[in-house]
Design a protein around this motif. Structure first.
Motif, PDB file in Angstrom:
ATOM      1  N   ILE A 160      17.317  -1.154  -4.513  1.00  0.00           N
ATOM      2  CA  ILE A 160      17.503  -0.838  -3.223  1.00  0.00           C
ATOM      3  C   ILE A 160      16.354  -0.321  -2.763  1.00  0.00           C
ATOM      4  CG2 ILE A 160      18.899   0.520  -1.544  1.00  0.00           C
ATOM      5  CD1 ILE A 160      21.245   0.613  -3.226  1.00  0.00           C
ATOM      6  N   LEU A 161      15.627  -0.990  -1.675  1.00  0.00           N
ATOM      7  CA  LEU A 161      14.365  -0.305  -1.473  1.00  0.00           C
ATOM      8  C   LEU A 161      14.383   0.382  -0.078  1.00  0.00           C
ATOM      9  CD1 LEU A 161      12.259  -3.763  -1.426  1.00  0.00           C
ATOM     10  CD2 LEU A 161      12.755  -2.079  -3.168  1.00  0.00           C
ATOM     11  N   THR A 162      13.684   1.458  -0.085  1.00  0.00           N
ATOM     12  CA  THR A 162      13.626   2.562   0.802  1.00  0.00           C
ATOM     13  C   THR A 162      12.602   2.253   1.742  1.00  0.00           C
ATOM     14  OG1 THR A 162      14.650   4.165  -0.677  1.00  0.00           O
ATOM     15  CG2 THR A 162      13.630   4.873   1.663  1.00  0.00           C
ATOM     16  N   LEU A 163      12.646   2.015   2.913  1.00  0.00           N
ATOM     17  CA  LEU A 163      11.681   1.963   4.021  1.00  0.00           C
ATOM     18  C   LEU A 163      11.997   2.889   5.414  1.00  0.00           C
ATOM     19  CD1 LEU A 163      12.616  -1.188   3.345  1.00  0.00           C
ATOM     20  CD2 LEU A 163      10.448  -1.646   4.220  1.00  0.00           C
ATOM     21  N   HIS A 164      10.785   3.408   5.895  1.00  0.00           N
ATOM     22  CA  HIS A 164      10.870   4.268   7.072  1.00  0.00           C
ATOM     23  C   HIS A 164      10.335   3.556   8.088  1.00  0.00           C
ATOM     24  CE1 HIS A 164      11.874   7.030   3.957  1.00  0.00           C
ATOM     25  NE2 HIS A 164      12.243   7.926   4.838  1.00  0.00           N
ATOM     26  N   HIS A 165       9.079   3.961   8.412  1.00  0.00           N
ATOM     27  CA  HIS A 165       8.338   3.218   9.465  1.00  0.00           C
ATOM     28  C   HIS A 165       7.795   1.723   9.205  1.00  0.00           C
ATOM     29  CE1 HIS A 165       8.448   6.558  12.452  1.00  0.00           C
ATOM     30  NE2 HIS A 165       8.083   7.347  11.370  1.00  0.00           N
ATOM     31  N   VAL A 166       7.768   0.462  10.061  1.00  0.00           N
ATOM     32  CA  VAL A 166       7.026  -0.543   9.956  1.00  0.00           C
ATOM     33  C   VAL A 166       6.232  -0.834  11.111  1.00  0.00           C
ATOM     34  CG1 VAL A 166       7.294  -2.936   9.708  1.00  0.00           C
ATOM     35  CG2 VAL A 166       8.966  -1.463   8.520  1.00  0.00           C
ATOM     36  N   ARG A 167       4.936  -0.561  11.177  1.00  0.00           N
ATOM     37  CA  ARG A 167       4.168  -0.667  12.422  1.00  0.00           C
ATOM     38  C   ARG A 167       2.821  -0.871  12.063  1.00  0.00           C
ATOM     39  NH1 ARG A 167       5.303   5.665  14.119  1.00  0.00           N
ATOM     40  NH2 ARG A 167       4.140   6.757  12.136  1.00  0.00           N
ATOM     41  N   PRO A 168       2.031  -1.375  12.987  1.00  0.00           N
ATOM     42  CA  PRO A 168       0.656  -1.998  13.076  1.00  0.00           C
ATOM     43  C   PRO A 168      -0.139  -0.591  12.260  1.00  0.00           C
ATOM     44  CG  PRO A 168       1.290  -2.713  15.015  1.00  0.00           C
ATOM     45  CD  PRO A 168       2.438  -1.515  14.579  1.00  0.00           C
ATOM     46  N   ALA A 169      -1.081  -0.955  11.358  1.00  0.00           N
ATOM     47  CA  ALA A 169      -1.934  -0.140  10.689  1.00  0.00           C
ATOM     48  C   ALA A 169      -2.752   0.544  12.032  1.00  0.00           C
ATOM     49  CB  ALA A 169      -3.018  -0.634   9.788  1.00  0.00           C
ATOM     50  N   ALA A 170      -2.921   2.087  11.819  1.00  0.00           N
ATOM     51  CA  ALA A 170      -3.775   2.839  12.610  1.00  0.00           C
ATOM     52  C   ALA A 170      -4.633   3.785  11.927  1.00  0.00           C
ATOM     53  CB  ALA A 170      -2.757   3.620  13.466  1.00  0.00           C
ATOM     54  N   PRO A 171      -5.638   3.180  11.180  1.00  0.00           N
ATOM     55  CA  PRO A 171      -6.756   4.101  10.232  1.00  0.00           C
ATOM     56  C   PRO A 171      -6.855   5.262  10.925  1.00  0.00           C
ATOM     57  CG  PRO A 171      -7.335   1.580  10.686  1.00  0.00           C
ATOM     58  CD  PRO A 171      -6.174   1.715  11.783  1.00  0.00           C
ATOM     59  N   ARG A 172      -6.687   6.515  10.182  1.00  0.00           N
ATOM     60  CA  ARG A 172      -6.970   7.835  10.465  1.00  0.00           C
ATOM     61  C   ARG A 172      -6.980   8.629   9.286  1.00  0.00           C
ATOM     62  NH1 ARG A 172      -1.988   6.086  11.037  1.00  0.00           N
ATOM     63  NH2 ARG A 172      -0.083   7.860  10.709  1.00  0.00           N
ATOM     64  N   ALA A 173      -8.036   9.257   9.198  1.00  0.00           N
ATOM     65  CA  ALA A 173      -8.241  10.138   7.899  1.00  0.00           C
ATOM     66  C   ALA A 173      -7.399  11.123   7.704  1.00  0.00           C
ATOM     67  CB  ALA A 173      -9.820  10.569   8.108  1.00  0.00           C
ATOM     68  N   PHE A 174      -6.656  11.719   8.579  1.00  0.00           N
ATOM     69  CA  PHE A 174      -5.587  12.843   8.314  1.00  0.00           C
ATOM     70  C   PHE A 174      -4.353  11.910   8.548  1.00  0.00           C
ATOM     71  CE2 PHE A 174      -2.983  16.181   9.877  1.00  0.00           C
ATOM     72  CZ  PHE A 174      -2.661  16.764   8.786  1.00  0.00           C
ATOM     73  N   ALA A 175      -3.635  11.617   7.330  1.00  0.00           N
ATOM     74  CA  ALA A 175      -2.324  10.715   7.801  1.00  0.00           C
ATOM     75  C   ALA A 175      -1.565  11.299   6.741  1.00  0.00           C
ATOM     76  CB  ALA A 175      -2.731   9.354   7.831  1.00  0.00           C
ATOM     77  N   PRO A 176      -0.886  12.391   6.588  1.00  0.00           N
ATOM     78  CA  PRO A 176      -0.288  13.005   5.344  1.00  0.00           C
ATOM     79  C   PRO A 176       1.197  12.177   5.089  1.00  0.00           C
ATOM     80  CG  PRO A 176      -0.081  14.382   7.207  1.00  0.00           C
ATOM     81  CD  PRO A 176      -0.949  13.583   7.440  1.00  0.00           C
ATOM     82  N   ASN A 177       1.900  11.634   6.437  1.00  0.00           N
ATOM     83  CA  ASN A 177       2.939  10.959   6.205  1.00  0.00           C
ATOM     84  C   ASN A 177       2.717   9.449   6.020  1.00  0.00           C
ATOM     85  OD1 ASN A 177       4.935  13.164   6.438  1.00  0.00           O
ATOM     86  ND2 ASN A 177       4.290  13.653   8.294  1.00  0.00           N
ATOM     87  N   ALA A 178       1.552   8.913   5.682  1.00  0.00           N
ATOM     88  CA  ALA A 178       1.195   7.543   5.795  1.00  0.00           C
ATOM     89  C   ALA A 178       2.085   6.952   4.612  1.00  0.00           C
ATOM     90  CB  ALA A 178      -0.276   7.338   5.640  1.00  0.00           C
ATOM     91  N   LEU A 179       2.670   7.565   3.542  1.00  0.00           N
ATOM     92  CA  LEU A 179       3.307   7.212   2.568  1.00  0.00           C
ATOM     93  C   LEU A 179       4.823   6.411   3.420  1.00  0.00           C
ATOM     94  CD1 LEU A 179       4.821   9.990   0.231  1.00  0.00           C
ATOM     95  CD2 LEU A 179       3.961  10.152   2.580  1.00  0.00           C
ATOM     96  N   LEU A 180       5.086   6.847   4.430  1.00  0.00           N
ATOM     97  CA  LEU A 180       6.504   6.661   5.127  1.00  0.00           C
ATOM     98  C   LEU A 180       6.250   5.370   6.013  1.00  0.00           C
ATOM     99  CD1 LEU A 180       7.682  10.108   5.894  1.00  0.00           C
ATOM    100  CD2 LEU A 180       8.224   8.568   3.891  1.00  0.00           C
ATOM    101  N   GLU A 181       5.016   4.789   5.932  1.00  0.00           N
ATOM    102  CA  GLU A 181       4.865   3.690   6.870  1.00  0.00           C
ATOM    103  C   GLU A 181       4.020   2.333   6.309  1.00  0.00           C
ATOM    104  OE1 GLU A 181       1.405   4.404   9.994  1.00  0.00           O
ATOM    105  OE2 GLU A 181       2.824   6.215   9.713  1.00  0.00           O
ATOM    106  N   ILE A 182       4.777   1.230   6.380  1.00  0.00           N
ATOM    107  CA  ILE A 182       3.999   0.009   6.055  1.00  0.00           C
ATOM    108  C   ILE A 182       3.877  -0.847   7.336  1.00  0.00           C
ATOM    109  CG2 ILE A 182       5.129   0.141   3.889  1.00  0.00           C
ATOM    110  CD1 ILE A 182       6.849  -2.310   4.482  1.00  0.00           C
TER     111      ILE A 182
END
Length: 350
Positions: free
Chosen positions: A34-56
């Protein structure tokens, strides 16, 4: 990406280079995942992104689904996954897709990709997010640290003070404060983050409005081909940190509210956060008592026939936004990283 995730990425590349995803299947892959996903959205490169692990990105979701299909794996609903566990199909590995929290981008960005591949999926909904009354506290923390040049809090276990001017300082402050708050009572976590959000001028309800689906859209999803709605508590608490009555209410009331609002049976449940500090044997018993057919954790692992006897403590694998590449995906689907992590143990239900 921090040092830990760089090491994980290197391990994935090394395993893939040796063909480990192929030769380990016989003992590490199990019946399905079973795969877990949260956000699916276009990439928005930013240096400070601590929740980036939650989006593909939608592009990586497309890559993932193409790879799953090309490997001959079956994409199944959670109901079908339970059926496959109780009646295994020899030589057939299955993948079930689950999305937590009820984000707008799941419909706007993920659904078209899922529909293109004919992939069934489950969205675990927190009614408090649809009501705009629950809090996305991890996002509040990110936005507050992004806005503030220094983080200072008087906490029960002592003062927290760190600079937060550069992106590197913000990342360090987020990591230190997040894990310090996660170790304690949830009431302290929520109060501390509320304090920071107020100082930073962050409106928690506006964040939920921006990110989460409203009831009218959720109602429109009901009956759509391949879509299953599951429950994710009323307000997204870490259940194991609360007393028994509170946890039982969050579990049972979320099902009742969703069934009342959507007029469909709600059979599946996901534990918020979902690690052993957030959901354990007490919560596994409570979801069974509440009448759910299954409940999923975030304890990492594949599914084995033995899980058929423990459908309220199912493991999942996260499609981590920090590892959006084919090598990582092949290793996740192989099961080898989790077989190694768990020392060959197949069930983690304690």
């Amino acid at each position: 990406m921090d040092t830990r995730h760089k090491a994980i990425a290197a391990a994935f590349r090394l395993m893939a280079a040796t063909g480990a995803d192929r030769w380990s299947r016989g003992f590490a892959q199990g019946a399905g995942v079973i795969l877990t996903l949260h956000h699916v959205r276009p990439a928005a490169p930013r240096a400070f992104a601590p929740n980036a692990l939650l989006e593909i990105t939608p592009e990586f979701l497309d890559v993932a689904l193409r790879l799953i299909r090309s490997e001959g794996h079956d994409l199944v609903s959670l109901d079908e996954a339970l059926d496959h566990l109780s009646r295994p199909k020899r030589g057939r590995f299955f993948v079930a897709l689950t999305f937590d929290d009820g984000y707008r981008d799941n419909v706007e960005q993920a659904w078209p990709v899922l529909a293109k591949h004919g992939a069934p999926w489950t969205m675990f909904v927190t009614p408090g997010f649809a009501d705009r009354t629950a809090r996305l506290w991890w996002l509040e923390l990110e936005e507050a640290i992004r806005a503030l040049p220094r983080i200072e809090l008087d906490l029960p276990d002592g003062r927290f003070a760190m600079p937060s001017v550069t992106d590197a300082e913000k990342a360090r402050a987020f990591r230190k404060l997040y894990w310090r708050l996660r170790k304690g009572p949830e009431a302290i976590l929520l109060a501390a983050i509320s304090d920071l959000a107020t100082r930073a001028g962050i409106d928690p309800a506006a964040l939920v409005e921006r990110e989460c689906l409203p009831w009218e859209t959720l109602r429109a999803l009901v009956g759509a081909p391949g879509v299953t709605i599951g429950a994710h508590t009323m307000t997204h608490p870490m259940l194991a940190k609360h007393d028994e009555a509170f946890a039982r209410g969050e579990i049972a009331d979320s099902r009742a509210r969703l069934e009342a609002e959507l007029a469909v049976p709600i059979r599946h449940f996901a534990y918020p956060v979902g690690d052993p500090t957030s959901a354990g044997p007490r919560e596994f018993a409570q979801t069974k008592e509440a009448g759910f057919a299954s409940a999923v954790t975030t304890r990492p692992g594949h599914l084995w026939p033995g899980h058929a006897a423990h459908p309220h403590a199912l493991p999942r694998i996260s499609l981590n936004g920090l590892h959006q590449n084919e090598a990582a995906l092949r290793m996740l689907l192989s099961g080898l990283p989790f077989w190694l992590r768990n020392g060959g143990r197949r069930l983690d239900i304690g």
